[in-house]
Design a protein around this motif. Structure first.
Motif, PDB file in Angstrom:
ATOM      1  N   LEU A 152       0.852  -1.179   0.000  1.00 35.35           N
ATOM      2  CA  LEU A 152       0.000   0.000   0.000  1.00 35.35           C
ATOM      3  C   LEU A 152       0.895   1.238   0.000  1.00 35.35           C
ATOM      4  O   LEU A 152       1.714   1.420   0.902  1.00 35.35           O
ATOM      5  N   PRO A 153       0.770   2.106  -1.016  1.00 37.67           N
ATOM      6  CA  PRO A 153       1.628   3.300  -1.081  1.00 37.67           C
ATOM      7  C   PRO A 153       1.446   4.200   0.138  1.00 37.67           C
ATOM      8  O   PRO A 153       0.375   4.229   0.763  1.00 37.67           O
ATOM      9  N   ASP A 154       2.482   4.963   0.441  1.00 35.98           N
ATOM     10  CA  ASP A 154       2.450   5.827   1.620  1.00 35.98           C
ATOM     11  C   ASP A 154       1.310   6.840   1.569  1.00 35.98           C
ATOM     12  O   ASP A 154       0.792   7.246   2.608  1.00 35.98           O
ATOM     13  N   GLY A 155       0.924   7.254   0.376  1.00 35.49           N
ATOM     14  CA  GLY A 155      -0.124   8.264   0.256  1.00 35.49           C
ATOM     15  C   GLY A 155      -1.527   7.766   0.513  1.00 35.49           C
ATOM     16  O   GLY A 155      -2.468   8.577   0.595  1.00 35.49           O
ATOM     17  N   LEU A 156      -1.701   6.458   0.641  1.00 34.03           N
ATOM     18  CA  LEU A 156      -3.018   5.887   0.895  1.00 34.03           C
ATOM     19  C   LEU A 156      -3.097   5.371   2.326  1.00 34.03           C
ATOM     20  O   LEU A 156      -2.189   4.693   2.807  1.00 34.03           O
ATOM     21  N   SER A 157      -4.196   5.686   2.996  1.00 36.97           N
ATOM     22  CA  SER A 157      -4.398   5.185   4.350  1.00 36.97           C
ATOM     23  C   SER A 157      -4.841   3.726   4.300  1.00 36.97           C
ATOM     24  O   SER A 157      -5.293   3.216   3.261  1.00 36.97           O
TER      25      SER A 157
ATOM     26  N   GLN B 292      -3.432  -3.993  -9.343  1.00 37.41           N
ATOM     27  CA  GLN B 292      -2.329  -3.055  -9.133  1.00 37.41           C
ATOM     28  C   GLN B 292      -2.645  -1.697  -9.754  1.00 37.41           C
ATOM     29  O   GLN B 292      -2.347  -0.649  -9.168  1.00 37.41           O
ATOM     30  N   LYS B 293      -3.257  -1.701 -10.944  1.00 36.43           N
ATOM     31  CA  LYS B 293      -3.635  -0.441 -11.589  1.00 36.43           C
ATOM     32  C   LYS B 293      -4.589   0.351 -10.703  1.00 36.43           C
ATOM     33  O   LYS B 293      -4.498   1.585 -10.611  1.00 36.43           O
ATOM     34  N   THR B 294      -5.497  -0.346 -10.033  1.00 39.31           N
ATOM     35  CA  THR B 294      -6.443   0.328  -9.139  1.00 39.31           C
ATOM     36  C   THR B 294      -5.710   1.003  -7.993  1.00 39.31           C
ATOM     37  O   THR B 294      -6.018   2.152  -7.639  1.00 39.31           O
ATOM     38  N   ILE B 295      -4.748   0.308  -7.407  1.00 33.52           N
ATOM     39  CA  ILE B 295      -3.935   0.927  -6.349  1.00 33.52           C
ATOM     40  C   ILE B 295      -3.240   2.177  -6.884  1.00 33.52           C
ATOM     41  O   ILE B 295      -3.227   3.238  -6.237  1.00 33.52           O
TER      42      ILE B 295
END
Length: 349
Positions: free
Chosen positions: A138-143, A298-301
């Motif tokens: 999960l990227p840092d920008g997403l909670s 992955q594209k959705t993330i």
């Protein structure tokens, strides 16, 4: 640990359960947030639909009673000896699709299949154990709360792909529940010029407008076929059936333009009828989807991380695990103002 366990229809119990042993290729996740999905609701109301209740699932070797929950994110608490891509403390989201894994991705998603939380123990628990292959960073920008929205959003992104939707084309969406709402969001991100939404709930139609619908129609007040003709005389390029009932499937077919496409995203609890002549006399095609290819997940993330897709507006409630029946399943059944209800486990962000 606490877990919401499905025993049979109308019998889900929050009880103490042991955490599964972590195998070499698995990770244990401390669950933060879990979304209640329409498929969970179907299992509660009329299951088993996908849950193995007459013997072990052939892909997972697990059977009911099972812990529900497949829309979830959390923090890795333990890794198996063969795990190479993750470490303790990593923030992750789970792609719950389980397949045989023997075919190319576009076919593999239909080879099997089952889901973590339906064919195996899932995320409505303090901890859950899943295979490394099902885990995405999960990227840092997403909670972590947003991470619980990745799975339903991926369903919509895949549906848009299946429909072949192009920028500038027109869209009809039948059903403004949670998947209908993320379908609106995904269609808008794809550049749809008109997004017309049909639903019997005015509160859901208000939410549909909020997330990107250009027109909304309540079929209880106005004839949906007449309104569709008025808004888009030649019919819609792509129609999405997200209600899961016979009448809306037939309406979706009838409002689609010649050689257009109807995409079924619903779970149908019982067989329905339609007239094949509505297809043969128009060239309308029907396709369907229930899951997503790994690259679409992955594209959705990535789309959520970049801000191109933002599904946060579909969240209507946050509840505790112990409230999952009264404020979760019963609320979704009886209160049409509800869309996506998130269940708090650790509550980490």
């Amino acid at each position: 640990m606490r877990a919401a366990v499905w025993y049979k229809a109308k019998d889900i119990r929050v009880e103490e359960r042991e955490v599964n042993v972590v195998l070499p290729n698995e990770v244990k996740i401390k669950v933060a947030w879990v979304g209640i999905c329409g498929s969970d609701l179907h299992e509660y109301q009329e299951g088993p639909v996908l849950i193995p209740s007459q013997g072990p699932d052939p892909l997972t070797n697990q059977e009911a009673p099972l812990t529900l929950g497949h829309e979830f994110a959390g923090v890795i608490d333990e890794v198996g000896s063969d795990v190479t891509r993750f470490k303790t403390g990593d923030r992750v989201v789970v792609n719950p699709l389980i397949t045989k894994g023997n075919k190319a991705p576009e076919y593999d998603i239909y080879d099997g299949f089952t889901f973590v939380g339906l064919g195996s123990n899932g995320g409505f628990a303090d901890f859950t154990v899943v295979a490394e292959n099902n885990v995405y960073a999960l990227p840092d920008g997403l909670s972590l709360e947003e991470g619980a929205l990745v799975e339903p959003t991926a369903v919509a992104v895949q549906a848009v792909k299946e429909g072949g939707l192009q920028s500038g084309q027109t869209v009809a969406v039948f059903g403004a529940g949670p998947i209908g709402l993320v379908t609106i969001i995904a269609a808008k991100a794809q550049g749809a010029s008109k997004i017309v939404v049909f639903d019997l709930s005015d509160s859901r139609l208000e939410k549909a407008t909020l997330v990107g619908a250009t027109h909304v129609v309540n079929p209880g007040n106005k004839d949906p076929l007449e309104m569709a003709k008025e808004i888009e005389p030649e019919g819609f390029d792509v129609s999405f059936e997200v209600a899961g009932v016979e009448i809306t499937l037939n309406q979706a077919i009838k409002v689609t333009k010649s050689r257009g496409t109807v995409v079924i995203i619903s779970i149908y609890p019982k067989p329905v009828k339609f007239d094949p002549m509505d297809l043969t006399t128009t060239g309308v095609k029907i396709t369907s989807t229930l899951a997503y290819e790994p690259e679409v997940f992955q594209k959705t993330i990535d789309l959520m991380s970049s801000g191109d897709i933002d599904p946060k507006l579909i969240i209507t409630s946050r509840i505790e695990l112990e409230e999952i029946i009264t404020k979760g399943f019963d609320a979704l059944t009886n209160d049409k103002t509800q869309a996506k209800i998130l269940v708090k486990l650790s509550g980490e962000q």
